[in-house]
Write a protein that holds these residues in place. Structure first.
Motif, mmCIF file in Angstrom:
data_model
loop_
_atom_site.group_PDB
_atom_site.id
_atom_site.type_symbol
_atom_site.label_atom_id
_atom_site.label_comp_id
_atom_site.label_asym_id
_atom_site.label_seq_id
_atom_site.Cartn_x
_atom_site.Cartn_y
_atom_site.Cartn_z
ATOM 1 N N PHE A 67 0.609 -1.305 -0.107
ATOM 2 C CA PHE A 67 0.164 0.315 -0.078
ATOM 3 C C PHE A 67 1.030 1.324 -0.470
ATOM 4 O O PHE A 67 0.675 1.951 -0.874
ATOM 5 N N TYR A 68 1.740 1.495 0.603
ATOM 6 C CA TYR A 68 2.935 1.814 0.188
ATOM 7 C C TYR A 68 3.503 2.663 -0.900
ATOM 8 O O TYR A 68 3.780 3.601 -1.356
ATOM 9 N N LEU A 69 3.480 1.456 -1.261
ATOM 10 C CA LEU A 69 3.778 0.913 -2.950
ATOM 11 C C LEU A 69 3.249 2.557 -3.691
ATOM 12 O O LEU A 69 3.006 2.565 -4.274
ATOM 13 N N LEU A 72 2.435 5.860 -3.407
ATOM 14 C CA LEU A 72 3.651 6.811 -3.653
ATOM 15 C C LEU A 72 2.833 7.151 -5.222
ATOM 16 O O LEU A 72 2.980 7.886 -5.587
ATOM 17 N N ALA A 73 2.555 5.776 -6.263
ATOM 18 C CA ALA A 73 1.789 6.576 -7.381
ATOM 19 C C ALA A 73 0.772 7.076 -7.934
ATOM 20 O O ALA A 73 -0.041 7.677 -8.098
ATOM 21 N N VAL A 74 -0.330 6.514 -6.691
ATOM 22 C CA VAL A 74 -1.508 7.180 -6.055
ATOM 23 C C VAL A 74 -2.547 8.488 -5.496
ATOM 24 O O VAL A 74 -3.357 8.684 -5.444
ATOM 25 N N SER A 75 -1.510 8.644 -4.003
ATOM 26 C CA SER A 75 -1.117 9.173 -3.256
ATOM 27 C C SER A 75 -1.582 8.688 -1.903
ATOM 28 O O SER A 75 -3.276 7.126 -2.934
ATOM 29 N N TYR A 80 -6.676 5.211 -0.059
ATOM 30 C CA TYR A 80 -8.173 4.644 0.449
ATOM 31 C C TYR A 80 -9.934 4.587 -0.446
ATOM 32 O O TYR A 80 -10.287 3.796 -0.635
ATOM 33 N N THR A 81 -9.497 5.000 -1.421
ATOM 34 C CA THR A 81 -10.275 5.280 -3.213
ATOM 35 C C THR A 81 -10.215 3.602 -3.265
ATOM 36 O O THR A 81 -11.685 3.044 -3.289
ATOM 37 N N ILE A 82 -9.288 3.118 -3.953
ATOM 38 C CA ILE A 82 -9.365 2.268 -4.525
ATOM 39 C C ILE A 82 -9.865 1.112 -2.864
ATOM 40 O O ILE A 82 -10.539 0.085 -4.372
ATOM 41 N N LEU A 83 -9.080 0.839 -2.031
ATOM 42 C CA LEU A 83 -9.807 -0.119 -1.477
ATOM 43 C C LEU A 83 -11.126 -0.139 -0.991
ATOM 44 O O LEU A 83 -12.419 -0.895 -1.145
#
Length: 897
Positions: A67-69, A72-75, A80-83
């Motif tokens: 999730f950290y990586l 870095l790509a989507v903020s 949170y939005t993806i989850l």
């Protein structure tokens, strides 16, 4: 923790006040002491505790690092939005899988596998029947036979029936699917094949969903069937004098040519049997475990791991391999697919055909027509028809079952023409054309999405990782998915096509289970349209629900209704609103013992609640969406139950709280508070009676010491009270507070129809006499029930008049004064049952109008069919007779008893 005392030398050097405080702290029980013994090693040993914390930290890092990586790509907010999107998408997919399993490719594969097994069995049975009779004719045959030489003619006729009804059906279906010229037409009937089966018409498929090997097997099967039938015809022509019924010529006098053909046919049949055996589907792991009996799930998992050499990785891979085919189904590996199944089914119904109907929003619907018996699609068009809306796991490919038995084609079996195990057989026997269709997203029916403009998604199957990834992405995010609104749209589209394009004048709409969503929508919309209002002759909602959330609450839990609302906020699964608003004759069929749709969540219960409790505050069907949801009993009743007192004696209830039972005719309806109080009184008496039983009393309260013997007798009588809608009061109280409220409302709204039906049958010998109600009309018990009863294991429901009489006697002869503690509850229940009896007796005309379909106004309850067949089974004989009587009423447009 270790015990520490004042004699410990480590503590003696500490000042006394501090030492005493430290001892008190060390002797105090802490959280670590309360942990299970398995955790004591971790908290008592510092090294092990450190290692555990390091392991947990590494586990957290391994989960957190991806999730950290990603952040870095989507903020961070992008993560949170993806989850949240994944949770919503997964939840909606799960809800859709539960609500619309027929749209799942896994269900389709299971049906195709079952059809493969059935086809192999039928073809093998045909092979064995033919081989058995040929083994008598061919000298020196290695095949044994139990047929005597004198029975050859009769057994050959049996083999011919297999040729026409099995081999001929598969031959004609394969010829049609492979686009080859059909065999000769029946010499006397143009719309039948030479085997006496229906000539196939319409789009039955092109076998595009099969593997190359399956298509090759199909061509081989077609060639062998053609050869077998050709040899059987030659043999029958050459040995006619021996094979004719009543022939007395022995088989020893058969010509050499006939023997030669018989020998060749026997050889071909044995090869055919071996080939068909090779087509039997390979048993899956689950199927192979059927012979092991009932096995514990843990043992099954352990056994599978052991079968895979104990490798957990292999076990996980096998789990993923079983999940992937549901997301990306591979081509079917057997010739016995949906296309062939569709052809076999339509071969049994004379005039049956397939056609497509275009959806207004894009896409096409796959529709099948089964003409009424005595009529064909090529002849004079029938003016009346039935539109059947499938249940959630139903597809038109199995609309008439999987058996080759049934249908209306000519047959040597006279009982075949009375076969009505499916709705197609039942309605066509009643003189109705039967139309059924697949909803968009089911079977071959398809819809339109923002990226697929109403085009079928059939593509050639390409192997490989990237091809699979493309298919999974397309099926998961871009393909059409059914909703409750699309079900209504599809049903209305087909109905309008039947009325406007095909000229149907009388349309019966029958929806089963989730098909009630589509059927009620069709009935509501078409009954409001000027051009179609008079053409909707009957709306049947069969074993359906009032809304989908109420069903989920009772199957999964109360939270599931809110989860559906949150994950699918735009779904409107309300069946009751459109059903009530439809201005046409209506039927609500319900089984109170339905294990899938709880009685409290059924359409009948929802209508009863709305009619009885919400009539004053919610005057339109648009306010029916939340009715039927799980309802807890009010707080003051829960507190009284906790105190184990009557609600009037509870300290949490105002002293002015003294509810009274309604009285007829001053009270036209009961209130919410009166219904809740009735449920609480029943629960209180049941609780007191159970306590008496636990103290050693028998069911009659006699012979054993204890308290409250008469209250046990009272509850025994009360719990058997019939609700006239399929359930007893005791069973409803056991299921919960809201179920008891539903029982009472259903009794008041629909119970009168049951009573009027008994009165009509009682007066059927003299129809000129006015319809009056007597106490015996409340009795649902069969004649001679006394000999069938064996209390307490088998007791028939008791009618309300008998219950009131016996309760009054118990109150009058309360010798041990055990009813004193529940005197208020007894008085209230007796008053409510008296109100119900008087109201039903006085409202004969209202119930008779609903029962005989005379009331077709909006918000009418409709005719009630009390079923006892379960959720997935067909109607019983008596239930079909009642439905047939309703259809005759519709045809005659006059009341028929």
């Amino acid at each position: 923790m270790e015990t520490t005392t004042t004699s410990d030398p480590r503590l003696m050097s500490i000042p006394a006040p501090l030492r005493l405080a430290l001892i008190r702290i060390l002797q105090t029980r802490c959280i670590a002491d309360a942990l299970p013994s398995v955790f004591h090693l971790f908290v008592h040993n510092g090294k092990i505790t450190s290692l555990v914390f390091v392991a947990l930290y590494l586990l957290f890092v391994s989960i957190w690092f991806p999730f950290y990586l990603l952040a870095l790509a989507v903020s961070e907010w992008g993560v949170y939005t993806i989850l949240m999107s994944a949770i919503i998408f997964g939840g909606r997919a799960f809800i859709r899988m539960i609500a619309f399993p027929g749209s799942n490719s896994g269900v389709v594969k299971e049906i195709e596998n079952e059809f493969s097994k059935y086809s192999v069995r039928m073809l093998l049975a045909a092979s064995n029947a033919i081989i058995e009779v040929l083994s008598v004719i061919v000298p020196g045959s290695s095949e044994g036979s139990s047929i005597s030489r004198g029975d050859v003619a009769s057994q050959w006729n049996h083999a011919l029936s297999y040729k026409d009804r099995v081999l001929g059906v598969y031959l004609e279906s394969l010829l049609y699917l492979f686009r080859q010229p059909p065999s000769a037409t029946h010499p006397k009937v143009a719309d039948l094949t030479r085997f006496g089966n229906n000539k196939l018409t319409g789009d039955l498929g092109d076998l595009s969903g099969l593997t190359l090997q399956a298509r090759a097997d199909g061509r081989t099967l077609l060639e062998q069937l053609s050869t077998i039938i050709h040899l059987m015809d030659e043999f029958e022509a050459s040995a006619k004098s021996i094979l004719e019924p009543g022939a007395r010529k022995p088989t020893s006098q058969m010509s050499d040519e006939s023997r030669k053909i018989a020998k060749q046919l026997l050889s071909v049949m044995m090869e055919f049997r071996d080939f068909v055996t090779s087509l039997k589907p390979v048993a899956t792991t689950t199927e192979s475990s059927d012979d092991r009996g009932e096995e514990d799930p843990a043992d099954a998992i352990r056994r599978r791991i052991e079968e895979q050499n104990g490798s957990l990785v292999d076990f996980v891979k096998s789990g993923l391999s079983s999940l992937i085919p549901m997301i990306d189904p591979p081509p079917h590996n057997s010739i016995f697919c949906f296309d062939l199944q569709r052809g076999c089914m339509m071969s049994r119904y004379r005039g049956a055909t397939q056609f497509w109907v275009r959806r207004p929003s894009g896409g096409m619907l796959d529709v099948l027509l089964f003409p009424a018996r005595g009529q064909t699609s090529q002849g004079t068009r029938n003016s009346k028809a039935v539109l059947y809306c499938n249940p959630n796991a139903g597809l038109i490919e199995v609309a008439t079952g999987m058996s080759l038995v049934g249908g209306n084609v000519p047959t040597a079996d006279p009982d075949n023409n009375t076969h009505d195990h499916s709705w197609a057989d039942f309605y066509t026997a009643q003189g109705y054309d039967f139309y059924t269709f697949n909803y968009a997203g089911y079977g071959r029916s398809f819809g339109s999405t923002f990226c697929l403009s109403g085009q079928r998604a059939d593509e050639h199957y390409y192997p490989g990782f990237w091809s699979r990834l493309k298919r999974v992405f397309k099926s998961s995010f871009l393909s059409f998915r059914p909703t409750t609104d699309t079900l209504r749209e599809d049903g209305t589209t087909v109905a309008l096509h039947l009325l406007n394009d095909l000229g149907i004048q009388k349309l019966v709409v029958h929806g089963e289970s989730i098909g009630g969503v589509a059927a009620s929508g069709v009935g509501h919309r078409l009954s409001q349209m000027p051009g179609t209002q008079s053409k909707i002759s009957l709306l049947i909602c069969d074993r359906t629900f009032c809304n989908l959330e109420s069903v989920a609450q009772r199957l999964v839990g109360g939270w599931s209704g809110y989860a559906i609302r949150a994950l699918a906020p735009f779904w409107n699964s309300d069946v009751m609103g459109p059903f009530l608003a439809a201005s046409c004759p209506k039927v609500v069929a319900n089984d109170a013992a339905d294990v899938i749709i709880s009685d409290s969540a059924s359409l009948r219960s929802g209508i009863a609640l709305w009619k009885e409790l919400y009539r004053g505050s919610k005057a339109s069907a648009s306010a029916t969406r939340g009715i039927g949801w799980f309802t807890e009993e009010p707080l003051h009743y829960r507190m009284a139950n906790w105190e184990d007192v009557c609600v009037n004696d509870s300290r949490y209830v105002s002293s002015s709280f003294h509810p009274r039972a309604p009285s007829w005719p001053s009270d036209r309806f009961i209130t919410m508070e009166e219904a809740f109080h009735f449920a609480a009184c029943c629960k209180r008496i049941g609780k007191v009676a159970r306590r008496a039983l636990s103290n050693g009393l028998d069911i009659d309260g006699e012979g054993l010491p204890g308290s409250h013997p008469v209250v046990v007798q009272a509850w025994t009588v009360l719990s058997c009270c019939s609700g006239l809608t399929g359930s007893t009061l005791g069973a409803s109280v056991k299921r919960g507070h809201d179920t008891t409220v539903t029982w009472l409302c259903s009794l008041l709204v629909f119970g009168g129809q049951t009573v009027v039906g008994h009165a009509e049958r009682r007066l059927s010998s003299d129809p000129t006499r006015p319809l009056t109600i007597v106490p015996a009309d409340f009795d649902e018990r069969p004649a001679g029930y006394q000999q069938q009863e064996s209390p307490p294991t088998k007791v028939f429901p008791k009618p309300i008049p008998e219950v009131l009489e016996r309760l009054s006697l118990l109150l009058e002869h309360n010798t041990d004064d055990s009813l004193s503690s529940v005197s208020h509850e007894m008085g209230y229940i007796i008053g409510m049952l008296q109100y119900a009896q008087e109201r039903i007796t006085a409202s004969v005309a209202l119930y008779q109008s609903s029962r005989n379909l005379q009331d077709s106004s909006p918000y009418s309850t409709g005719c009630f069919l009390n079923l006892h067949c379960g959720h997935n089974n067909g109607f019983s004989k008596s239930e079909k007779q009642r439905l047939s009587a309703l259809l005759r009423m519709v045809d005659a447009s006059i009341p028929v008893v």
